[in-house]
Write a protein that holds these residues in place. Structure first.
Motif, PDB file in Angstrom:
ATOM      1  N   MET A  49      -3.389 -12.160  -1.800  1.00  0.00           N
ATOM      2  CA  MET A  49      -3.201 -10.706  -1.585  1.00  0.00           C
ATOM      3  C   MET A  49      -2.380 -10.802  -0.599  1.00  0.00           C
ATOM      4  O   MET A  49      -2.305 -11.179   0.510  1.00  0.00           O
ATOM      5  N   GLN A  50      -1.132  -9.985  -0.859  1.00  0.00           N
ATOM      6  CA  GLN A  50      -0.032  -9.945   0.042  1.00  0.00           C
ATOM      7  C   GLN A  50       0.312  -8.330   0.249  1.00  0.00           C
ATOM      8  O   GLN A  50       0.106  -7.471  -0.684  1.00  0.00           O
ATOM      9  N   VAL A  51       0.732  -8.175   1.543  1.00  0.00           N
ATOM     10  CA  VAL A  51       1.194  -6.480   1.771  1.00  0.00           C
ATOM     11  C   VAL A  51       2.784  -6.996   2.183  1.00  0.00           C
ATOM     12  O   VAL A  51       3.045  -7.523   2.996  1.00  0.00           O
ATOM     13  N   VAL A  98      -3.834   0.216  12.197  1.00  0.00           N
ATOM     14  CA  VAL A  98      -4.570  -0.560  13.056  1.00  0.00           C
ATOM     15  C   VAL A  98      -6.016  -0.651  12.705  1.00  0.00           C
ATOM     16  O   VAL A  98      -6.606   0.380  12.567  1.00  0.00           O
ATOM     17  N   VAL A  99      -6.576  -1.931  12.546  1.00  0.00           N
ATOM     18  CA  VAL A  99      -7.885  -2.096  12.255  1.00  0.00           C
ATOM     19  C   VAL A  99      -8.805  -1.656  13.390  1.00  0.00           C
ATOM     20  O   VAL A  99      -8.505  -1.972  14.391  1.00  0.00           O
ATOM     21  N   GLY A 107      -3.951  -3.501   9.105  1.00  0.00           N
ATOM     22  CA  GLY A 107      -4.650  -3.304   7.837  1.00  0.00           C
ATOM     23  C   GLY A 107      -3.809  -2.439   7.091  1.00  0.00           C
ATOM     24  O   GLY A 107      -2.923  -2.052   7.510  1.00  0.00           O
ATOM     25  N   VAL A 108      -4.452  -2.365   5.819  1.00  0.00           N
ATOM     26  CA  VAL A 108      -3.601  -1.298   5.018  1.00  0.00           C
ATOM     27  C   VAL A 108      -4.645  -0.371   4.404  1.00  0.00           C
ATOM     28  O   VAL A 108      -5.786  -0.501   3.711  1.00  0.00           O
ATOM     29  N   SER A 109      -4.242   0.951   4.477  1.00  0.00           N
ATOM     30  CA  SER A 109      -4.991   2.155   3.608  1.00  0.00           C
ATOM     31  C   SER A 109      -4.469   2.536   2.437  1.00  0.00           C
ATOM     32  O   SER A 109      -3.122   2.975   2.479  1.00  0.00           O
TER      33      SER A 109
END
Length: 123
Positions: A49-51, A98-99, A107-109
């Motif tokens: 998994m990549q962002v 930000v986590v 992180g990603v929402s």
């Protein structure tokens, strides 16, 4: 439809045959789809998994000139959604956050789940 409780009715025999055929077909479909132990095996397969924050295109000559502290402008702007990619295919989009538990991590929402047709055109 007339369904009798006896065994002599053609209607009830036909109905039970259809129910049994449907149940047999459902069992076969469940096995094909991976219910039970087969599904457990599939769920343990690792995926990458990549962002993707953005990308840039440049000639090799410019790439060779890059050094420590160089800034490479990306095609995405601050606030634009980032692509969430699994095994090379865009599956979602989201916002970088930000986590909460660890302020030193991103992180990603997720804001959008990409459907199969859209994912095929992006992959």
């Amino acid at each position: 439809m007339n369904v009798e409780s006896g065994t002599g009715s053609g209607h009830s025999d036909s109905l039970f045959a259809k129910i049994e055929a449907h149940a047999d077909g459902q069992r076969a479909q469940d096995e094909r789809l991976g219910h039970g132990r087969n599904l457990d095996s599939i769920l343990r397969i690792p995926v990458l998994m990549q962002v993707v924050l953005g990308s840039a295109t440049m000639p090799v000559a410019n790439l060779m000139k890059l050094g420590r502290g160089a800034i490479v402008p990306l095609d995405h702007r601050v606030g634009e959604p980032v692509d969430v990619v699994v095994n090379g295919r865009v599956i979602a989009r989201g916002e970088v956050v930000v986590v909460e538990d660890d302020n030193s991590r991103f992180g990603v929402s997720l804001t959008e789940i990409v459907g199969p047709a859209a994912a095929d055109s992006n992959g």
